[in-house]
Each structure stands twice: as structure tokens, then as C-alpha cells.
Motif scaffolding. Sequence first.
Motif, PDB file in Angstrom:
ATOM      1  N   HIS A  37      26.029 -22.653  18.454  1.00  0.00           N
ATOM      2  CA  HIS A  37      25.440 -21.372  18.832  1.00  0.00           C
ATOM      3  C   HIS A  37      24.466 -21.464  20.007  1.00  0.00           C
ATOM      4  CE1 HIS A  37      27.221 -19.521  15.291  1.00  0.00           C
ATOM      5  NE2 HIS A  37      26.826 -20.571  14.605  1.00  0.00           N
ATOM      6  N   ASP A  38      24.376 -22.638  20.614  1.00  0.00           N
ATOM      7  CA  ASP A  38      23.525 -22.841  21.786  1.00  0.00           C
ATOM      8  C   ASP A  38      22.082 -22.396  21.523  1.00  0.00           C
ATOM      9  OD1 ASP A  38      23.167 -23.772  24.395  1.00  0.00           O
ATOM     10  OD2 ASP A  38      23.303 -21.736  25.209  1.00  0.00           O
ATOM     11  N   LEU A  39      21.595 -22.703  20.329  1.00  0.00           N
ATOM     12  CA  LEU A  39      20.212 -22.403  19.965  1.00  0.00           C
ATOM     13  C   LEU A  39      19.552 -23.725  19.593  1.00  0.00           C
ATOM     14  CD1 LEU A  39      17.917 -20.423  19.384  1.00  0.00           C
ATOM     15  CD2 LEU A  39      18.861 -20.101  17.096  1.00  0.00           C
ATOM     16  N   ILE A  40      18.681 -24.197  20.453  1.00  0.00           N
ATOM     17  CA  ILE A  40      18.055 -25.501  20.266  1.00  0.00           C
ATOM     18  C   ILE A  40      16.660 -25.309  19.679  1.00  0.00           C
ATOM     19  CG2 ILE A  40      17.266 -27.596  21.407  1.00  0.00           C
ATOM     20  CD1 ILE A  40      19.493 -27.000  23.524  1.00  0.00           C
ATOM     21  N   LEU A  41      16.504 -25.811  18.440  1.00  0.00           N
ATOM     22  CA  LEU A  41      15.253 -25.698  17.706  1.00  0.00           C
ATOM     23  C   LEU A  41      14.903 -27.041  17.082  1.00  0.00           C
ATOM     24  CD1 LEU A  41      16.035 -22.485  15.589  1.00  0.00           C
ATOM     25  CD2 LEU A  41      14.728 -22.564  17.699  1.00  0.00           C
ATOM     26  N   THR A  42      13.641 -27.226  16.760  1.00  0.00           N
ATOM     27  CA  THR A  42      13.249 -28.351  15.919  1.00  0.00           C
ATOM     28  C   THR A  42      13.238 -27.850  14.475  1.00  0.00           C
ATOM     29  OG1 THR A  42      10.891 -27.826  16.000  1.00  0.00           O
ATOM     30  CG2 THR A  42      11.752 -29.263  17.744  1.00  0.00           C
ATOM     31  N   THR A  43      13.185 -28.774  13.524  1.00  0.00           N
ATOM     32  CA  THR A  43      13.134 -28.337  12.124  1.00  0.00           C
ATOM     33  C   THR A  43      11.846 -27.573  11.849  1.00  0.00           C
ATOM     34  OG1 THR A  43      12.245 -30.491  11.472  1.00  0.00           O
ATOM     35  CG2 THR A  43      14.622 -30.171  11.236  1.00  0.00           C
ATOM     36  N   GLY A  44      10.763 -27.963  12.499  1.00  0.00           N
ATOM     37  CA  GLY A  44       9.497 -27.243  12.342  1.00  0.00           C
ATOM     38  C   GLY A  44       9.592 -25.818  12.848  1.00  0.00           C
ATOM     39  N   THR A  45      10.238 -25.643  14.001  1.00  0.00           N
ATOM     40  CA  THR A  45      10.407 -24.307  14.559  1.00  0.00           C
ATOM     41  C   THR A  45      11.317 -23.471  13.664  1.00  0.00           C
ATOM     42  OG1 THR A  45      10.121 -25.188  16.789  1.00  0.00           O
ATOM     43  CG2 THR A  45      11.136 -23.008  16.607  1.00  0.00           C
ATOM     44  N   LEU A  46      12.377 -24.085  13.133  1.00  0.00           N
ATOM     45  CA  LEU A  46      13.273 -23.370  12.218  1.00  0.00           C
ATOM     46  C   LEU A  46      12.503 -22.887  10.994  1.00  0.00           C
ATOM     47  CD1 LEU A  46      16.104 -22.457  11.280  1.00  0.00           C
ATOM     48  CD2 LEU A  46      16.364 -24.718  10.248  1.00  0.00           C
ATOM     49  N   THR A  47      11.696 -23.756  10.422  1.00  0.00           N
ATOM     50  CA  THR A  47      10.894 -23.385   9.251  1.00  0.00           C
ATOM     51  C   THR A  47       9.951 -22.233   9.595  1.00  0.00           C
ATOM     52  OG1 THR A  47      10.973 -25.668   8.487  1.00  0.00           O
ATOM     53  CG2 THR A  47       9.299 -24.266   7.502  1.00  0.00           C
ATOM     54  N   ASN A  48       9.302 -22.338  10.746  1.00  0.00           N
ATOM     55  CA  ASN A  48       8.382 -21.287  11.208  1.00  0.00           C
ATOM     56  C   ASN A  48       9.119 -19.966  11.400  1.00  0.00           C
ATOM     57  OD1 ASN A  48       6.916 -19.570  13.064  1.00  0.00           O
ATOM     58  ND2 ASN A  48       5.537 -21.300  13.410  1.00  0.00           N
ATOM     59  N   TYR A  49      10.282 -20.000  12.049  1.00  0.00           N
ATOM     60  CA  TYR A  49      11.052 -18.781  12.306  1.00  0.00           C
ATOM     61  C   TYR A  49      11.528 -18.137  10.996  1.00  0.00           C
ATOM     62  CZ  TYR A  49      11.430 -19.502  17.391  1.00  0.00           C
ATOM     63  OH  TYR A  49      11.177 -19.629  18.736  1.00  0.00           O
ATOM     64  N   LEU A  50      11.959 -18.965  10.038  1.00  0.00           N
ATOM     65  CA  LEU A  50      12.399 -18.422   8.755  1.00  0.00           C
ATOM     66  C   LEU A  50      11.244 -17.707   8.061  1.00  0.00           C
ATOM     67  CD1 LEU A  50      14.615 -21.361   7.457  1.00  0.00           C
ATOM     68  CD2 LEU A  50      15.397 -19.024   7.933  1.00  0.00           C
ATOM     69  N   TYR A  51      10.089 -18.343   8.061  1.00  0.00           N
ATOM     70  CA  TYR A  51       8.906 -17.733   7.445  1.00  0.00           C
ATOM     71  C   TYR A  51       8.565 -16.422   8.147  1.00  0.00           C
ATOM     72  CZ  TYR A  51       4.028 -16.911   6.269  1.00  0.00           C
ATOM     73  OH  TYR A  51       2.857 -16.343   5.880  1.00  0.00           O
ATOM     74  N   ARG A  52       8.535 -16.457   9.474  1.00  0.00           N
ATOM     75  CA  ARG A  52       8.166 -15.281  10.267  1.00  0.00           C
ATOM     76  C   ARG A  52       9.151 -14.127  10.055  1.00  0.00           C
ATOM     77  NH1 ARG A  52       7.718 -16.416  16.554  1.00  0.00           N
ATOM     78  NH2 ARG A  52       8.438 -14.341  17.104  1.00  0.00           N
ATOM     79  N   TYR A  53      10.450 -14.446  10.074  1.00  0.00           N
ATOM     80  CA  TYR A  53      11.477 -13.413   9.918  1.00  0.00           C
ATOM     81  C   TYR A  53      11.413 -12.783   8.531  1.00  0.00           C
ATOM     82  CZ  TYR A  53      15.962 -11.046   9.999  1.00  0.00           C
ATOM     83  OH  TYR A  53      16.950 -10.090   9.943  1.00  0.00           O
ATOM     84  N   ARG A  54      11.267 -13.622   7.494  1.00  0.00           N
ATOM     85  CA  ARG A  54      11.199 -13.101   6.123  1.00  0.00           C
ATOM     86  C   ARG A  54       9.948 -12.240   5.928  1.00  0.00           C
ATOM     87  NH1 ARG A  54      12.813 -18.951   3.769  1.00  0.00           N
ATOM     88  NH2 ARG A  54      15.062 -18.767   4.025  1.00  0.00           N
ATOM     89  N   LYS A  55       8.845 -12.679   6.528  1.00  0.00           N
ATOM     90  CA  LYS A  55       7.602 -11.914   6.419  1.00  0.00           C
ATOM     91  C   LYS A  55       7.759 -10.554   7.096  1.00  0.00           C
ATOM     92  CE  LYS A  55       2.682 -12.173   7.381  1.00  0.00           C
ATOM     93  NZ  LYS A  55       1.602 -12.911   8.026  1.00  0.00           N
TER      94      LYS A  55
END
Length: 133
Positions: A37-55
Motif C-alpha cells: 500500500h506504499d505506506l511506510i510507518l514504524t510500529t510506534g507510529t502505527l500504534t500511535n495512529y491506531l490510538y488516535r484514529y480510535r479516539k
Amino acid sequence: MAKRTKFSKFRDLYEVIEELAVSYTYEGVVEILAERHDLILTTGTLTNYLYRYRKESKELSVATDNSSSNIEVKPEMKKQIFVDLYSNDPIQESNTDVSDESYVQPTHEELDTAMKRFEAKLANKRNRSLFDK
């Protein structure tokens, strides 16, 4: 054309990411997102984004829920399961509608009596198992 942010790409792929997270670790999800999907993230960023999106999603749903003024609150349905303490098998299951007039709420005294009986049976069971050893 304006460059999209990583979070906007993440937002579009959220459903896919949630499905991947069921089967893969976050490291695996990050690899798949980069490859497919051409989306380059770190695991930390993924965790942060999941938290942010769910919130954000939760806040949005709460705001939407509170805007409706014609909400009808229905009586709560309670499920009761009576279990044989010696075998842990259900004896009886029943759905109790608290608005049903045939349902009688037990008094504190009745509940205390039932609790004392239960504690006595439990103590007897423990004493028997000590003597059996």
C-alpha cells in the motif's frame, strides 16, 4: 496535486489494517503496508495512529449519539444463570425482564441469607476436602 499525509492514507486503509492486525504482529502489518500500500510507518507510529484514529472515532460517535434528543430508553434485560456449586453445571437459565411485573427484586435480607448459606456450603466443602487428604 497536494501530497497526502501518512495519517490520511492510514485513515483510508484503517479497515484493512484492522483485519491485518488480527492475523499479524504490528511488525508484520508495517511490512505489508509498505509493500502493498506504499505506506511506510514504524510500529510506534502505527500504534500511535491506531490510538488516535480510535479516539477520534469514539469522540465522533459520542457527539453524534448525544445530538439525538428522541432517544427511547428500554428496560434492561438481565440473564440469570443458576449453577450447581459442586459440579459447575447450569441448573437453570432465565431471561428476566425487569419491567415484567411478575419479577420480584429480592430484599437485602434475602440476599444476605442466601450469601450466608453459600458461604456455609463453601466452608463445609473446604473442610471435607481437608479431611479427605
